[in-house]
Design a protein around this motif. Structure first.
Motif, short mmCIF file in Angstrom:
data_model
loop_
_atom_site.label_atom_id
_atom_site.label_comp_id
_atom_site.label_asym_id
_atom_site.label_seq_id
_atom_site.Cartn_x
_atom_site.Cartn_y
_atom_site.Cartn_z
N ASP A 163 34.99 24.59 33.55
CA ASP A 163 33.76 24.65 34.31
C ASP A 163 33.24 26.09 34.30
OD1 ASP A 163 31.65 24.55 36.05
OD2 ASP A 163 32.78 23.76 37.75
N GLU A 164 32.29 26.37 33.42
CA GLU A 164 31.78 27.73 33.28
C GLU A 164 31.01 28.21 34.51
OE1 GLU A 164 30.66 29.48 29.27
OE2 GLU A 164 30.29 27.36 28.90
N SER A 165 30.59 27.28 35.36
CA SER A 165 29.87 27.67 36.57
C SER A 165 30.82 28.10 37.69
CB SER A 165 29.00 26.51 37.07
OG SER A 165 29.81 25.42 37.51
N ALA A 166 32.11 27.85 37.51
CA ALA A 166 33.11 28.21 38.53
C ALA A 166 33.65 29.61 38.25
CB ALA A 166 34.23 27.19 38.54
N LYS A 167 34.63 30.03 39.05
CA LYS A 167 35.23 31.35 38.91
C LYS A 167 36.74 31.24 38.73
CE LYS A 167 31.91 33.93 41.77
NZ LYS A 167 31.77 34.86 42.92
N ILE A 168 37.35 32.38 38.49
CA ILE A 168 38.81 32.48 38.60
C ILE A 168 39.08 32.71 40.09
CG2 ILE A 168 40.87 33.75 37.92
CD1 ILE A 168 39.39 34.63 35.39
N ASP A 169 39.83 31.82 40.70
CA ASP A 169 40.00 31.88 42.15
C ASP A 169 41.41 32.32 42.53
OD1 ASP A 169 39.99 31.60 44.87
OD2 ASP A 169 39.71 29.42 44.88
N PHE A 170 41.55 33.60 42.84
CA PHE A 170 42.81 34.16 43.33
C PHE A 170 42.59 34.72 44.74
CE2 PHE A 170 46.11 34.83 39.89
CZ PHE A 170 45.60 33.86 39.04
N SER A 171 41.92 33.94 45.55
CA SER A 171 41.55 34.39 46.89
C SER A 171 42.54 33.89 47.94
CB SER A 171 40.15 33.88 47.24
OG SER A 171 40.13 32.45 47.27
N GLY A 172 42.52 34.54 49.11
CA GLY A 172 43.24 34.06 50.28
C GLY A 172 44.75 34.09 50.17
N ASP A 173 45.37 33.35 51.11
CA ASP A 173 46.83 33.34 51.21
C ASP A 173 47.50 32.74 49.98
OD1 ASP A 173 46.72 34.53 53.67
OD2 ASP A 173 46.99 32.67 54.81
N LYS A 174 46.82 31.79 49.33
CA LYS A 174 47.45 31.13 48.18
C LYS A 174 47.79 32.14 47.08
CE LYS A 174 43.10 29.68 45.94
NZ LYS A 174 42.15 30.04 47.00
N ASN A 176 50.53 45.87 51.83
CA ASN A 176 49.15 45.87 51.31
C ASN A 176 48.89 44.76 50.30
OD1 ASN A 176 50.15 46.65 48.79
ND2 ASN A 176 49.73 48.82 49.08
N ALA A 177 49.81 43.80 50.19
CA ALA A 177 49.69 42.74 49.18
C ALA A 177 48.40 41.95 49.30
CB ALA A 177 50.89 41.80 49.26
N ALA A 178 48.03 41.58 50.52
CA ALA A 178 46.80 40.79 50.70
C ALA A 178 45.58 41.58 50.28
CB ALA A 178 46.68 40.35 52.15
N GLU A 179 45.52 42.84 50.67
CA GLU A 179 44.38 43.69 50.32
C GLU A 179 44.30 43.91 48.81
OE1 GLU A 179 43.01 48.37 50.85
OE2 GLU A 179 44.67 47.57 52.04
N LYS A 180 45.43 44.24 48.20
CA LYS A 180 45.45 44.51 46.76
C LYS A 180 45.12 43.25 45.95
CE LYS A 180 46.85 48.90 46.64
NZ LYS A 180 46.07 49.99 45.99
N THR A 181 45.59 42.10 46.42
CA THR A 181 45.31 40.85 45.72
C THR A 181 43.83 40.49 45.81
OG1 THR A 181 47.55 40.07 46.24
CG2 THR A 181 45.99 38.43 45.46
N ALA A 182 43.22 40.78 46.96
CA ALA A 182 41.78 40.53 47.11
C ALA A 182 40.97 41.40 46.15
CB ALA A 182 41.36 40.80 48.56
N VAL A 183 41.38 42.65 45.99
CA VAL A 183 40.71 43.54 45.04
C VAL A 183 40.91 43.02 43.61
CG1 VAL A 183 40.68 45.86 44.06
CG2 VAL A 183 40.90 45.56 46.54
N PHE A 184 42.11 42.56 43.33
CA PHE A 184 42.40 41.99 42.01
C PHE A 184 41.49 40.80 41.74
CE2 PHE A 184 45.28 38.92 39.66
CZ PHE A 184 45.12 39.50 38.41
N ASN A 185 41.31 39.95 42.73
CA ASN A 185 40.44 38.78 42.58
C ASN A 185 39.00 39.20 42.28
OD1 ASN A 185 39.87 35.88 42.79
ND2 ASN A 185 38.79 36.41 44.68
N GLU A 186 38.53 40.24 42.95
CA GLU A 186 37.19 40.75 42.69
C GLU A 186 37.08 41.31 41.28
OE1 GLU A 186 36.33 43.61 45.68
OE2 GLU A 186 36.42 42.18 47.34
N THR A 187 38.11 42.00 40.86
CA THR A 187 38.10 42.63 39.53
C THR A 187 38.01 41.60 38.42
OG1 THR A 187 39.42 44.49 40.34
CG2 THR A 187 39.40 44.13 37.95
N ILE A 188 38.83 40.57 38.49
CA ILE A 188 38.85 39.59 37.39
C ILE A 188 37.56 38.76 37.33
CG2 ILE A 188 41.36 39.45 37.17
CD1 ILE A 188 41.39 37.06 38.97
N ASN A 189 36.83 38.72 38.44
CA ASN A 189 35.57 37.98 38.44
C ASN A 189 34.35 38.86 38.18
OD1 ASN A 189 35.99 35.01 39.11
ND2 ASN A 189 37.31 36.00 40.61
#
Length: 425
Positions: free
Chosen positions: A216-227, A407-420
């Motif tokens: 689905d090209e309209s979607a994103k790579i989703d590495f957000s939140g606790d998951k 800082n895992a949650a914060e760093k992972t959120a930044v990672f999610n922003e980066t890959i998108n």
């Protein structure tokens, strides 16, 4: 690490038998077949030139099948040329100049996550007619999807592209290998988490997604939140375990028989291309299994691998396009895939070839098939350029201690922003 004696011997034998001429500027070997005309063939013979770009380790197989193709097509008098480039690097070579056949080939082998980029650069031919029909008839749904972009088929798959686990049966039981925690209590396990192909597995297992269901090209790579954040925390604990080793499959193989228990590796994540070397090292103690579970947030979570294909594409700039399409189809045929399995234990995608007794009873093929069916997600054919580098650097930050429990949650959120934010479809 022991050398790939069998592979090298086979490659040498084939090269001695088929190569005529000298090394081309592109690094491949020029091999002229001369006339392929059969004594019984009385029709018109067309002079054609075909250049095939193949990984070095598949050179012998491609040359063998080229000879068979020539015999099957006496209407062509073929001059063969061969280039060596890995499937992973195929796109980078081809996109430099798709019109430069001497550099990228009439027919080439590539990993399917490169498909969208090749289509958008007009560097791969859309397949139709009997060729596309054969791809649909001869392959399962996942493999058809892997070579399909915007409802059109662009390539012929010849093996599934996924990974599984090799292990030493003298160290681990079939029950042990179901759980990574259990394995790490008994021996050293290697996995190259700096490679995005492997790094994604625990995240995807815990609910992270790549473009929805993978197409689905309209979607994103989703590495957000606790998951995602909880997986990062689990990986922090994992790299802190003395029995977990960050190593490439090739480096891990070299440590399978190390006499020093502190250096010996007893299991690693790899693929079918490693089978011959592992078998040479472990013999009857070679075991193969689907990915184990990993402990995340107090729960055992099944890791999931990417599954795609390695496939044969045809360059739309090929001068002899009809012959090039026929060759791609021939290399992806049932017999050619069975030959590939015999030569290098490469699992077929062709359903008839995959159902042969030899393939079904092969432990590596069985493990790879089980992963593809039960513990995997579709590897997208687009938008992955940003993922590979970002995943490598994030994994290295976890290994170095830059990413911590705090800082895992914060760093992972930044990672999610980066890959998108850096996605290039």
């Amino acid at each position: 690490m022991k050398k790939k004696f069998l592979s090298l011997m086979m490659a040498g034998a084939m090269t001695a038998a088929l190569v005529v001429g000298c090394t081309s500027p592109g690094g491949g070997q020029n091999a002229s077949s001369g006339s392929n005309s059969s004594a019984a063939y009385t029709g018109t013979v067309e002079d054609v030139s075909l250049t095939v770009m193949t990984p070095t380790e598949d050179d012998a197989w491609v040359r063998q099948e080229s000879a068979a193709f020539g015999k099957a097509h006496p209407e062509y008098r073929i001059t063969w040329n061969y280039l060596q480039t890995s499937e992973a690097d195929a796109k980078d070579v081809i996109l430099k100049d798709p019109t430069a056949i001497s550099q990228c080939g009439d027919v080439y082998m590539f990993a399917n996550d490169q498909l969208a980029s090749l289509v958008k650069a007009n560097a791969i031919l859309k397949l139709g007619g009997s060729t596309a029909d054969a791809v649909r008839a001869d392959n399962g749904e996942a493999m058809i999807a892997s070579v399909t972009y915007q409802d059109s088929i662009y390539a012929v798959p010849y093996t599934s592209n996924t990974w599984f686990m090799f292990y030493d049966k003298s160290v681990f039981s079939e029950s042990d290998v179901k759980s990574l925690d259990t394995m790490l209590s008994k021996g050293r396990v290697a996995m190259d988490i700096t490679n995005g192909w492997y790094f994604a597995a625990p995240y995807v297992g815990n609910g992270c997604t790549f473009y929805g269901n993978g197409n689905d090209e309209s979607a994103k790579i989703d590495f957000s939140g606790d998951k995602a954040a909880n997986v990062t925390k689990a990986l922090i604990a994992l790299v802190g375990n003395k029995n977990f080793v960050v190593a490439t499959p090739e480096d891990a193989i070299g440590q399978l028989l190390n006499d020093d228990p502190s250096k010996k590796i007893s299991a690693f994540m790899g693929g079918s291309w490693n089978t011959m070397d592992v078998k040479e090292m472990l013999g009857d103690n070679m075991g193969c299994a689907v990915l184990p579970t990993i402990r995340i947030d107090g729960k055992d979570v099944q890791m999931k691998a990417f599954t795609g294909s390695k496939a044969l594409g045809v360059n739309p700039n090929a001068k002899n396009q009809k012959a090039a399409v026929e060759l791609a189809s021939f290399l992806g045929s049932e017999q050619a895939q069975l030959d590939h399995f015999t030569m290098r234990q490469i699992p077929p995608t062709n359903t008839k070839a995959a159902s042969s007794a030899d393939v079904k009873t092969d432990p590596a093929c069985a493990a790879q098939a089980a992963v593809a069916l039960n513990t995997s997600v579709l590897q997208p054919a687009f938008g992955m350029d940003s993922w590979w580098n970002a995943a490598k650097y994030f994994a290295k930050a976890i290994i170095s201690g830059e990413v911590t429990e705090e800082n895992a949650a914060e760093k992972t959120a930044v990672f999610n922003e980066t890959i998108n934010s850096t996605v290039v479809n």
